[in-house]
Structure formats: structure tokens, C-alpha cells
Motif scaffolding. Structure first.
Motif, PDB file in Angstrom:
ATOM      1  N   ALA A 125      33.677  39.813  37.717  1.00  0.00           N
ATOM      2  CA  ALA A 125      34.703  40.025  36.685  1.00  0.00           C
ATOM      3  C   ALA A 125      36.091  39.803  37.272  1.00  0.00           C
ATOM      4  N   MET A 126      36.305  40.207  38.513  1.00  0.00           N
ATOM      5  CA  MET A 126      37.591  39.982  39.171  1.00  0.00           C
ATOM      6  C   MET A 126      37.849  38.486  39.356  1.00  0.00           C
ATOM      7  N   VAL A 127      36.812  37.744  39.742  1.00  0.00           N
ATOM      8  CA  VAL A 127      36.957  36.291  39.912  1.00  0.00           C
ATOM      9  C   VAL A 127      37.328  35.636  38.587  1.00  0.00           C
ATOM     10  N   PHE A 128      36.596  35.968  37.522  1.00  0.00           N
ATOM     11  CA  PHE A 128      36.909  35.369  36.218  1.00  0.00           C
ATOM     12  C   PHE A 128      38.296  35.783  35.732  1.00  0.00           C
ATOM     13  N   GLY A 129      38.702  37.020  35.999  1.00  0.00           N
ATOM     14  CA  GLY A 129      40.046  37.462  35.634  1.00  0.00           C
ATOM     15  C   GLY A 129      41.110  36.685  36.384  1.00  0.00           C
ATOM     16  N   ALA A 130      40.889  36.433  37.670  1.00  0.00           N
ATOM     17  CA  ALA A 130      41.847  35.661  38.467  1.00  0.00           C
ATOM     18  C   ALA A 130      41.931  34.220  37.963  1.00  0.00           C
ATOM     19  N   GLU A 132      41.313  33.177  34.875  1.00  0.00           N
ATOM     20  CA  GLU A 132      42.027  33.213  33.594  1.00  0.00           C
ATOM     21  C   GLU A 132      43.530  33.385  33.811  1.00  0.00           C
ATOM     22  N   SER A 133      43.903  34.239  34.746  1.00  0.00           N
ATOM     23  CA  SER A 133      45.313  34.454  35.037  1.00  0.00           C
ATOM     24  C   SER A 133      45.970  33.176  35.559  1.00  0.00           C
ATOM     25  N   ALA A 134      45.267  32.458  36.434  1.00  0.00           N
ATOM     26  CA  ALA A 134      45.809  31.201  36.969  1.00  0.00           C
ATOM     27  C   ALA A 134      45.971  30.162  35.863  1.00  0.00           C
ATOM     28  N   ARG A 138      49.395  34.411  33.089  1.00  0.00           N
ATOM     29  CA  ARG A 138      49.646  35.785  32.641  1.00  0.00           C
ATOM     30  C   ARG A 138      48.758  36.771  33.389  1.00  0.00           C
ATOM     31  N   ARG A 139      49.190  38.010  33.365  1.00  0.00           N
ATOM     32  CA  ARG A 139      48.390  39.116  33.899  1.00  0.00           C
ATOM     33  C   ARG A 139      47.177  39.313  33.005  1.00  0.00           C
ATOM     34  N   VAL A 140      46.027  39.615  33.605  1.00  0.00           N
ATOM     35  CA  VAL A 140      44.786  39.784  32.848  1.00  0.00           C
ATOM     36  C   VAL A 140      44.218  41.167  33.132  1.00  0.00           C
ATOM     37  N   ALA A 141      43.929  41.913  32.076  1.00  0.00           N
ATOM     38  CA  ALA A 141      43.283  43.225  32.226  1.00  0.00           C
ATOM     39  C   ALA A 141      41.772  43.010  32.257  1.00  0.00           C
TER      40      ALA A 141
END
Length: 146
Positions: A125-130, A132-134, A138-141
Motif C-alpha cells: 500500500a505504501m508503494v502504490f501510495g508513493a 500515486e503521489s509521484a 500530491r500527498r496521498v493518504a
């Protein structure tokens, strides 16, 4: 993520990410597959910064630790090295070879290997959030599991 001028990759060989956890805890990542100089092992080089000191691991066998003392020397806290106890071979050490040996031992004995992945969904989930943010800038929760 970005692509340095010296990179031989097509895209995304360098990245920086910041993850905020509860209680004021932060995890920061900065990495590059094409950084020039100071080569590292495949396990990378890691620095853990805590409230009262830091630990540095060279990705191989080198561990160094320092504790911060309550005395300042000018702008800087005074630090003292901490003795890091030697690694116990029974503590599943040995880099990639150690991981493979641990896996084979687990298969032979029916035990659970150290790298059991039942909890890996959180780091995924952290990888996918990073990612998406890239892509969005934007910041991703990341939703927490209940």
C-alpha cells in the motif's frame, strides 16, 4: 521520482518519499539505482534516526550506533559511539544467501521463514501510495486496516 542526467534507465531510477505514521513517527526514503559513487550492497545503506541516537547499517555486516548526550558543543549535540553486539548467526543473518537458507530450512522443518509475507500488504500500500503521489504531485493518504 526523477531521472538524473547520468542515468542509463528510461524512467524513475531515483525517488524520495516521506511516510507519516501516528505518534509523530516519520519514515523517509531516498534512493537511486544509478547514483554515482559510494556503491552499496544490494541491501542498500540504511540509517535509522531515533529520539536518542542513530544506527547506520552498510547493507553488509557493518553496524554503527551513536547515542546523543544531553550536552551541546556549539550547534551540535555531543554524541558517543555505542558498542553494537556481534550478530548471532542464529539470528537469520547472511544477506540474500541467508534469506534463501532460511527459506529452505523452513520448507524442510515446516517452520515459518523470517520473510513470511502475510503482512506485506501494508508495505505494498505504501508503494502504490508513493506511485500515486509521484504521478499526481500530491500527498496521498493511505487507509489504515481496521
Amino acid at each position: 521520482e526523477w531521472e538524473p542526467a547520468n542515468s542509463w534507465y528510461r524512467q524513475g531510477s531515483s525517488a524520495t518519499a516521506i511516510f507519516e505514521f501516528g505518534g509523530g513517527k516519520l519514515f523517509t526514503y531516498a534512493g537511486s539505482w544509478c547514483a554515482g559513487g559510494f556503491r552499496t550492497s544490494w541491501e542498500s545503506t540504511w540509517r535509522i534516526v531515533a529520539e536518542r541516537g542513530s544506527l547506520v547499517w552498510d547493507g553488509d555486516d557493518g553496524l554503527k550506533a551513536e547515542v546523543v548526550r544531553p550536552v551541546r558543543e556549539g550547534l551540535f549535540d555531543r554524541t558517543e559511539p555505542l558498542a553494537v553486539p556481534p550478530l548471532d548467526p542464529n539470528d537469520r543473518v547472511g544477506g540474500h544467501l541467508g534469506i534463501i537458507q532460511d527459506f529452505v530450512r523452513a520448507v524442510e522443518t515446516g517452520t515459518e521463514p523470517e520473510t513470511h509475507g502475510a503482512d506485506n500488504i501494508k508495505s505494498l500500500a505504501m508503494v502504490f501510495g508513493a506511485i500515486e503521489s509521484a504521478e499526481t504531485g500530491r500527498r496521498v493518504a493511505i487507509a489504515q486496516e481496521r
